[in-house]
Motif scaffolding. Sequence first.
Motif, PDB file in Angstrom:
ATOM      1  N   ASP A  43      -6.242   3.829  -3.925  1.00 50.91           N
ATOM      2  CA  ASP A  43      -7.224   3.122  -3.100  1.00 50.91           C
ATOM      3  C   ASP A  43      -7.878   4.023  -2.062  1.00 50.91           C
ATOM      4  O   ASP A  43      -7.462   5.165  -1.862  1.00 50.91           O
ATOM      5  CB  ASP A  43      -6.538   1.955  -2.387  1.00 50.91           C
ATOM      6  CG  ASP A  43      -6.478   0.731  -3.285  1.00 50.91           C
ATOM      7  OD1 ASP A  43      -7.306   0.639  -4.211  1.00 50.91           O
ATOM      8  OD2 ASP A  43      -5.593  -0.109  -3.075  1.00 50.91           O
ATOM      9  N   ASP A  98       0.813  -1.215   0.000  1.00 52.62           N
ATOM     10  CA  ASP A  98       0.000   0.000   0.000  1.00 52.62           C
ATOM     11  C   ASP A  98       0.852   1.273   0.000  1.00 52.62           C
ATOM     12  O   ASP A  98       0.323   2.377   0.154  1.00 52.62           O
ATOM     13  CB  ASP A  98      -0.984   0.003   1.175  1.00 52.62           C
ATOM     14  CG  ASP A  98      -0.261  -0.112   2.507  1.00 52.62           C
ATOM     15  OD1 ASP A  98       0.982  -0.268   2.493  1.00 52.62           O
ATOM     16  OD2 ASP A  98      -0.933  -0.064   3.548  1.00 52.62           O
ATOM     17  N   PHE A 110      -3.443   1.511  -8.016  1.00 51.25           N
ATOM     18  CA  PHE A 110      -3.153   1.616  -6.593  1.00 51.25           C
ATOM     19  C   PHE A 110      -3.803   2.804  -5.897  1.00 51.25           C
ATOM     20  O   PHE A 110      -3.508   3.096  -4.745  1.00 51.25           O
ATOM     21  CB  PHE A 110      -1.645   1.681  -6.376  1.00 51.25           C
ATOM     22  CG  PHE A 110      -1.192   0.489  -5.630  1.00 51.25           C
ATOM     23  CD1 PHE A 110      -1.630   0.272  -4.327  1.00 51.25           C
ATOM     24  CD2 PHE A 110      -0.379  -0.458  -6.215  1.00 51.25           C
ATOM     25  CE1 PHE A 110      -1.247  -0.843  -3.626  1.00 51.25           C
ATOM     26  CE2 PHE A 110       0.011  -1.582  -5.519  1.00 51.25           C
ATOM     27  CZ  PHE A 110      -0.423  -1.778  -4.228  1.00 51.25           C
ATOM     28  N   GLU A 132     -13.942  -0.650  -2.729  1.00 47.58           N
ATOM     29  CA  GLU A 132     -12.932  -1.378  -1.971  1.00 47.58           C
ATOM     30  C   GLU A 132     -13.586  -2.127  -0.803  1.00 47.58           C
ATOM     31  O   GLU A 132     -13.234  -3.272  -0.509  1.00 47.58           O
ATOM     32  CB  GLU A 132     -11.882  -0.382  -1.446  1.00 47.58           C
ATOM     33  CG  GLU A 132     -10.577  -1.060  -1.074  1.00 47.58           C
ATOM     34  CD  GLU A 132      -9.562  -0.066  -0.548  1.00 47.58           C
ATOM     35  OE1 GLU A 132      -9.709   1.150  -0.818  1.00 47.58           O
ATOM     36  OE2 GLU A 132      -8.626  -0.503   0.143  1.00 47.58           O
TER      37      GLU A 132
END
Lengths: 337, 337
Positions: free
Chosen positions: B292, A285, B290, B182
Amino acid sequence: MFNIALIGFGAVGKSFVKLLQLKKNLLPDNMKLKYIIKSDGGIYDKDGLDIDEIVKYTNSNNKIQKHPLWSNISFKDMIKNKDIDILVELTSTNIINGEPGYTHIKSALENNINVVTGNKGPILLYYHELKNISLKNDVYLKIGCTTGGALPSVNAGTIDVLGSQVTEIIGVLNGTTNFILEEMIKSNMDYKEALKKAQDLKIAEKDPSLDVLGIDTAIKMAILSKVIWDVDFDFEKLKIQGITNVRKKDLLDNISKKKTKLVGRAYFLNGNFEFEVKPMLLNKDHPLYFVDGKNKGVHYKTDILGDITVIGGASSPLNAAASIFRDLLYIIENRRR
Amino acid sequence: MFNIALIGFGAVGKSFVKLLQLKKNLLPDNMKLKYIIKSDGGIYDKDGLDIDEIVKYTNSNNKIQKHPLWSNISFKDMIKNKDIDILVELTSTNIINGEPGYTHIKSALENNINVVTGNKGPILLYYHELKNISLKNDVYLKIGCTTGGALPSVNAGTIDVLGSQVTEIIGVLNGTTNFILEEMIKSNMDYKEALKKAQDLKIAEKDPSLDVLGIDTAIKMAILSKVIWDVDFDFEKLKIQGITNVRKKDLLDNISKKKTKLVGRAYFLNGNFEFEVKPMLLNKDHPLYFVDGKNKGVHYKTDILGDITVIGGASSPLNAAASIFRDLLYIIENRRR
């Protein structure tokens, strides 16, 4: 009037002149390229060089030294002539003493000439001094190309976070080591094999020291630190570790959740400037986890704008020239007002 | 002199005034906040309001309408007084007719007043007209806050790619839908459950239509398209699809290699402007894969600077105010020269 001199005429310099042709529509009519100077002479036309002609001439692989306008004119002559507003400094970089770029940039700024450069040496060693001269004389010193070429790393850490305080800089700024580390995993190679492959593909240089020892990453991180925080430090004393001791086994551990990259980090801890460059494990992440292959990226933590990450990495001579061209246009747009 | 008027005094407006206090050291001594105006009146001091006093006053939850300086002063009075250089326009957005922001911004620009706004409605509907007035009168129209708050999406698509041609814009620009999609995977929820969770956490609004129907993403993409390409189109006719029909099952397919996100894409195909907003599968190597949680990101393809991606997403009122403050400082820095 925008009268330009170009000093240094390697691959990036040649691409820069091509961009002046290709992007003519973005340039003001009163822009002139008057000088192209190399260490052994140069070409000069006080009314402006014929850019179409020069592009055609160099495209045919003719040596600039054989050009009809070639003479032993030097940088000093250009300064004496007082007919330039913007210097584009693209001589070879030298991180020992910054020359000849340092003298060129300093002398230009002292003579009220704006400077755009991609030359890391003088900026790494003398940024503070050079910046102060530019401020005193109200001219621009634009250095975007020194910290990742096409990647707008300086813009992102200054203009794009204007008004906020950058509290930490994290960078994956070297495409060569990024490629090698990825190749070790993807193609199951050890370090030496992956380096050889990168060299065969012309991604790594014959002497890859600057890249694989982490020095290139450290130079870019050091320049960003100086630009953003106006902090001064001795480059020789920084903690810098490259990728030459990274083992395939280390890379494969936790590969589904973590990736090893050559990372630079700079921040302040209890008022002290902290700096390190070394292979680090980035979690899945982490905003730079995905900066793969030849890409580069830089992540800024700020006080009031949150975290901002910019990723890019086009790294051909044309892309580097486009970074120089971006800084040139910035000066022109802001001087025009 | 930098005389500022603030119109609109909700959460972002209040945070903006706090930043004027917190970041005083970055502001010139001759900067004054003269007006804070709401729809039913305002406070005004021709010598500059006492910012410390106002922050203290509003921190104590006092209504601005009870402030000793409160009167029925209006936006029109401010224009008549001719004592303002920069208008900060933060009234509520309205995408049907752009009012009251449209009238405020237009009238300010026509009176040679620079404008900073976070108001999407007037920019979406009237950008071309407003930009032309600003150019004619040589004042700034800064709108960075309309396309992602703290994310420097406008800067990245203009200043950071100066000299290059943007050929495609891809954006993941809505934190709420990103969070919901998500959550559907992480917590094994269906759409309605995840929306409920987002609402409970105050990430989604009570009426979540603008977010989940893709309209918020489309507005931001439309504004970026207008700013970057100066293209004109009818917003009502754009292809916009939200996430309300996304099923958990769709999300779980190929989850190890692909992720579904609500994506906006704008580009030119055979000279025609193409635009779509819909849930799209992004590959693992896509630069926005990515982005997120509450993060946002925008990816630009260019002709000579390669691809550039910028990721950020801090979205509190303070972060939005920091985006307004960034644009304000940009004007001040460039007007100071």
